[in-house]
Design an enzyme around this catalytic site. Structure first.
Site, PDB file in Angstrom:
ATOM      1  N   HIS A   1      20.661 -30.276  39.675  1.00  0.00           N
ATOM      2  CA  HIS A   1      21.757 -30.855  38.882  1.00  0.00           C
ATOM      3  C   HIS A   1      21.418 -30.952  37.398  1.00  0.00           C
ATOM      4  O   HIS A   1      21.957 -31.816  36.693  1.00  0.00           O
ATOM      5  CB  HIS A   1      22.120 -32.248  39.413  1.00  0.00           C
ATOM      6  CG  HIS A   1      23.374 -32.257  40.235  1.00  0.00           C
ATOM      7  ND1 HIS A   1      24.356 -33.202  40.088  1.00  0.00           N
ATOM      8  CD2 HIS A   1      23.796 -31.432  41.210  1.00  0.00           C
ATOM      9  CE1 HIS A   1      25.332 -32.973  40.940  1.00  0.00           C
ATOM     10  NE2 HIS A   1      25.014 -31.891  41.636  1.00  0.00           N
TER      11      HIS A   1
ATOM     12  N   HIS B   1      30.210 -21.682  43.916  1.00  0.00           N
ATOM     13  CA  HIS B   1      30.171 -23.145  43.989  1.00  0.00           C
ATOM     14  C   HIS B   1      31.495 -23.634  44.553  1.00  0.00           C
ATOM     15  O   HIS B   1      32.559 -23.175  44.162  1.00  0.00           O
ATOM     16  CB  HIS B   1      29.969 -23.673  42.568  1.00  0.00           C
ATOM     17  CG  HIS B   1      29.931 -25.151  42.423  1.00  0.00           C
ATOM     18  ND1 HIS B   1      30.999 -25.878  41.948  1.00  0.00           N
ATOM     19  CD2 HIS B   1      28.945 -26.038  42.651  1.00  0.00           C
ATOM     20  CE1 HIS B   1      30.679 -27.152  41.891  1.00  0.00           C
ATOM     21  NE2 HIS B   1      29.439 -27.283  42.316  1.00  0.00           N
TER      22      HIS B   1
END
Length: 381
Positions: free
Chosen positions: A185, A284
């Protein structure tokens, strides 16, 4: 055929859907959203849709060019996401008008099924291991974990050890016959990534995702050079030009989001660009059914595809689930860790419009958490 109306629906837990209607009764659906900025994206969809009214929805490429280039200021997550959802809806209409699935319009299928992976929650190594094992027991052959919770750009020795233990626990839980990916992240810095990612190599992750923030794409090459583990990124990149430096840096896996990176039209081009660098596509998609359906249509027709993210049962979906808004759940069923190709026209799923309209009356105001370090400074979520 002309477009006569565009509607948007704010649906829990954190999504935005759009509905494009034509004068002959055909309807296309899409999912334009920036998580945590759904209301802003909704306003952008309404603004951009002015360019579509009265136009032939089957001129998908021309309309994509107009939506992305008819303003002096271009790009960015909000505009690209607004265009992405509308683009999905246009492809949906085009497929329905011809009676064929979108993947047929993209050149035809190159595979019969798409391998998928699911997210795993949990803060402690033991919890993560149990959750990973549960996903495998549910029929998946691959999962993804967060490398850590809150962590600084230069993790301490203890934090590094905790990350390695989490990864080791998950490898043991899923066994050697299944895969897992590790998502950072963007929480750590370049130097930390160069030190930490090589420590994960003995556990053979499928890839490590976003080891550094997209602002540091120009330093990705340093991370890639430090490890033999495939490096992935792309959920916060929104165009071919955004992806070019990442591909030049040597990423192995490109992860554009079909609801952020300009929709089916642009992600198809990103995939082709990635292929010229020997990189694979793994879109994603921690989002809803329309984003997933659009991703799958691209995956069915893309030679350099690797694996598809999906959020059925994801730990932070609260109040609604991916399959709550479709009339038939069968097309999105897992079969031996994959989703089988289907040939229904358009995106290939039927949206439960009454459920969507009811959900929109409730709406949502989902926001990502704001994290702080012990010293009070901002922490990356």
């Amino acid at each position: 055929m002309k477009i006569i109306g565009v509607e948007t629906f704010l649906v829990p837990p954190r999504w935005l859907f759009c509905r494009v209607e034509t004068d002959d009764g055909l309807v296309g659906w899409g999912e334009p959203v920036v998580e945590g900025r759904a209301e802003t994206t909704r306003a952008a969809v309404e603004e951009v849709s002015e360019l579509l009214l009265g136009e032939d929805p089957r001129r998908v490429e021309d309309l994509w060019q107009t939506m992305t280039k008819a303003a002096f200021y271009r790009g960015g997550p909000v505009l690209s996401s607004a265009v992405a959802g509308l683009d999905q809806a246009l492809w949906d209409i085009l497929g329905k008008s011809l009676g064929v699935p979108v993947h047929q319009l993209l050149g035809g299928a190159v595979r019969d099924r798409v391998r998928v992976y699911g997210w795993v929650g949990g803060d402690e190594p033991g919890e993560v291991g149990e959750a990973a094992a549960a996903q495998v027991a549910a029929g998946l052959t691959a999962v993804k974990i967060n490398a850590s919770g809150r962590v600084g750009p230069s993790p301490t020795s203890r934090e590094i050890d905790e990350i390695v233990r989490r990864v080791a626990t998950v490898r043991e839980a899923v066994g050697d016959g299944n895969d897992f990916a590790v998502d950072f992240h963007g929480r750590i810095g370049v130097a930390a990534a160069r030190r930490l990612v090589p420590l994960l190599e003995p556990y053979r992750p499928l890839f490590v995702e976003e080891p550094v923030l997209p602002e540091y794409t120009h330093r990705l090459g340093d991370v890639v050079a430090a490890t033999v583990t495939p490096v992935a990124c792309g959920e916060r990149l929104f165009s071919r030009t955004d992806f070019l430096p990442a591909l030049q840096a040597g990423i192995a896996v490109a992860q554009p989001d079909l609801s952020h990176a300009g929709g089916i039209s642009e992600v198809r081009r990103i995939a082709s660009l990635a292929e010229t660098f020997g990189a694979l596509l793994a879109p994603h998609c921690p989002l809803g059914p329309l984003s997933l359906a659009a991703s799958l249509q691209v995956a069915f027709a893309t030679p350099n595809f690797l694996i598809q993210e999906q959020s059925i049962g994801i730990h932070y979906n609260e109040g609604a689930e991916v399959l709550d808004y479709v009339t038939d759940r069968a097309p999105l069923a897992f079969v031996h860790g994959s989703i089988e190709r289907w040939d229904a026209p358009g995106l290939g799923i039927e949206i439960d419009e009454s459920a969507v309209r009811a959900a929109d009356r409730v709406g949502h105001r989902w926001r990502p958490p704001v994290w702080r370090h012990p010293d009070g400074g901002h922490a990356e979520w």
